[in-house]
Design an enzyme around this catalytic site. Sequence first.
Site, PDB file in Angstrom:
ATOM      1  N   LYS A 119       9.286  11.132  46.190  1.00  0.00           N
ATOM      2  CA  LYS A 119      10.105  12.195  46.797  1.00  0.00           C
ATOM      3  C   LYS A 119      10.566  11.695  48.145  1.00  0.00           C
ATOM      4  CE  LYS A 119      11.385  16.509  46.050  1.00  0.00           C
ATOM      5  NZ  LYS A 119      11.567  17.179  44.745  1.00  0.00           N
ATOM      6  N   ASP A 178      17.816  17.436  45.470  1.00  0.00           N
ATOM      7  CA  ASP A 178      16.802  18.490  45.612  1.00  0.00           C
ATOM      8  C   ASP A 178      17.448  19.513  46.548  1.00  0.00           C
ATOM      9  OD1 ASP A 178      13.783  19.020  44.969  1.00  0.00           O
ATOM     10  OD2 ASP A 178      13.941  19.482  47.088  1.00  0.00           O
ATOM     11  N   GLY A 231      16.526  33.048  45.231  1.00  0.00           N
ATOM     12  CA  GLY A 231      17.405  31.902  45.437  1.00  0.00           C
ATOM     13  C   GLY A 231      18.805  32.178  44.917  1.00  0.00           C
ATOM     14  N   ALA A 283      18.640  28.553  40.611  1.00  0.00           N
ATOM     15  CA  ALA A 283      18.801  29.987  40.322  1.00  0.00           C
ATOM     16  C   ALA A 283      20.012  30.205  39.411  1.00  0.00           C
ATOM     17  CB  ALA A 283      18.972  30.758  41.630  1.00  0.00           C
TER      18      ALA A 283
HETATM   19  O1  2IT Z   1      11.758  18.540  42.020  1.00  0.00           O
HETATM   20  C1  2IT Z   1      12.362  17.916  41.127  1.00  0.00           C
HETATM   21  O2  2IT Z   1      11.853  17.685  40.029  1.00  0.00           O
HETATM   22  C2  2IT Z   1      13.706  17.444  41.434  1.00  0.00           C
HETATM   23  N1  2IT Z   1      14.198  17.710  42.525  1.00  0.00           N
HETATM   24  C3  2IT Z   1      14.462  16.627  40.447  1.00  0.00           C
HETATM   25  C4  2IT Z   1      14.071  15.215  40.579  1.00  0.00           C
HETATM   26  C5  2IT Z   1      14.878  14.247  39.742  1.00  0.00           C
HETATM   27  O3  2IT Z   1      14.607  13.051  39.889  1.00  0.00           O
HETATM   28  O4  2IT Z   1      15.738  14.663  38.962  1.00  0.00           O
END
Ligand code: 2IT
Length: 448
Positions: free
Chosen positions: A127, A167, A238, A243
């Site tokens: 992340k 994200d 959201g 959402a």
């Molecule tokens: O929290 C998540 O699973 C995402 N933001 C998607 C992550 C992704 O690599 O598609």
Amino acid sequence: MATLSFDEFMKRVVERNPGEKEFQDAVKEVMSTTWETFKANKRFVDANIMERIVEPERIIIFRVPWTDDQGKIQVNRGYRVQFNSAIGPYKGGLRFHPAVNLSVMKSLAFEQTFKNALTTLPMGGGKGGADFDPKGKSDAEVMRFCQSYMDELYRHIGPDTDVPAGDVGVGKREVGYMYGQYRRLTNTFTSTFTGKGLAWGGSLVRPEATGFGAVYFGEEVLKRNNETFKGKKVVVSGFGQVAWGVAKKLVELGAKVITISGPDGYVHIPDGMTEEQVEYMLEMRASCRDRAEDFSDKFKNATFHKGVKPWVVPCDVAMTCAIQNECNLDDVKTLMKNGCKMILEVSNMGCTLEAAEYLREQDIEFAPGKAVNAGGVATSGLEMSQNSIRMSWDAAEVDKKLRGIMKGIHDVCYQYGKQDNGKVDYVKGANIGGFMKVAEAMADQGAI
Ligand code: 2IT
């Protein structure tokens, strides 16, 4: 290690990650529910999997300087937490939000590791993001920020190393700017990002996938109770991409979506949203408006409730689709008092740890984000597959695969979470399901 109790283990985690409440909570949630499984498996104990699995493989923190429209140089802090690559390249989104910090990033990357394992696709956990607030920034400022962010991140990622996506605060526009810069710097056209535009390697259904997948998961839970979404009143928080996807699928299935919300408050639509209103959510997003009030200004059947979260509205089902910790213990008690029978965490860790622990003990269906929202990253995995074979599947094909993956995740949660009294502990089921795969891979690969 073998002799450590869970409390001693957690004490060490807290000491080693001081002040990182979000991360400590995420570790506690996963490890408390997997501890017995771990202890019962000598291979895992011998390999000290528990202490290794809570330690990120690598964390990159970097300066992101950029010039605003007034010519002033601003600075933000960029992150990429490469948590675990035992089952595939690091995979996970980038979040641009003022509340981003190391603890939030680590907790999300940790969660992502188990979520990705649940999808059955070969993706490790990562992340990243920055404490940059896209709100109120011009398009040119967002582009300069994304380019500067990528000027550092590009050297740490790659199609077989680490594949970011969007994200909160990072949508198709931001992915475009970052991917463009990545392509320029590396002089390669690879699948190093997912959530790409359709014209440049993106997958059909990826924008809808997190929301659709959450509803498919909910359908499986309802099916266990011989029920469907038809006619159910659903409170949604959201108003972003997640959402929107949830609302779109729910309306299609004949459910009544009676709320959405923004940072300013919630909108109540007692008769349920229409298709036109679902489409309007897209328009709101496209014009970067972030006030839920805009929505109620436009539609007569909607009322705006300033400064209040939607959990006060009586409903059959509640779905958290905004951000972590948006639903606390008081909120879930209010929901239950008002007759809510199912709470689905769609945002990552949408319920506080306290609320989630309480719900696991109650006579209510409750499922955690890492299972419910896994359709997003699963479809990212499908985007990577399509890029690898240099083909694209039609929407029906992707949707069918997504549906199959969500059913599979539900079944794994059921397998590990089923209790003697017939209740399914989806939190435990999801954690053990994800944990087993990652732990096996780590044990097989030695002390890495
Ligand atoms: O929290 C998540 O699973 C995402 N933001 C998607 C992550 C992704 O690599 O598609």
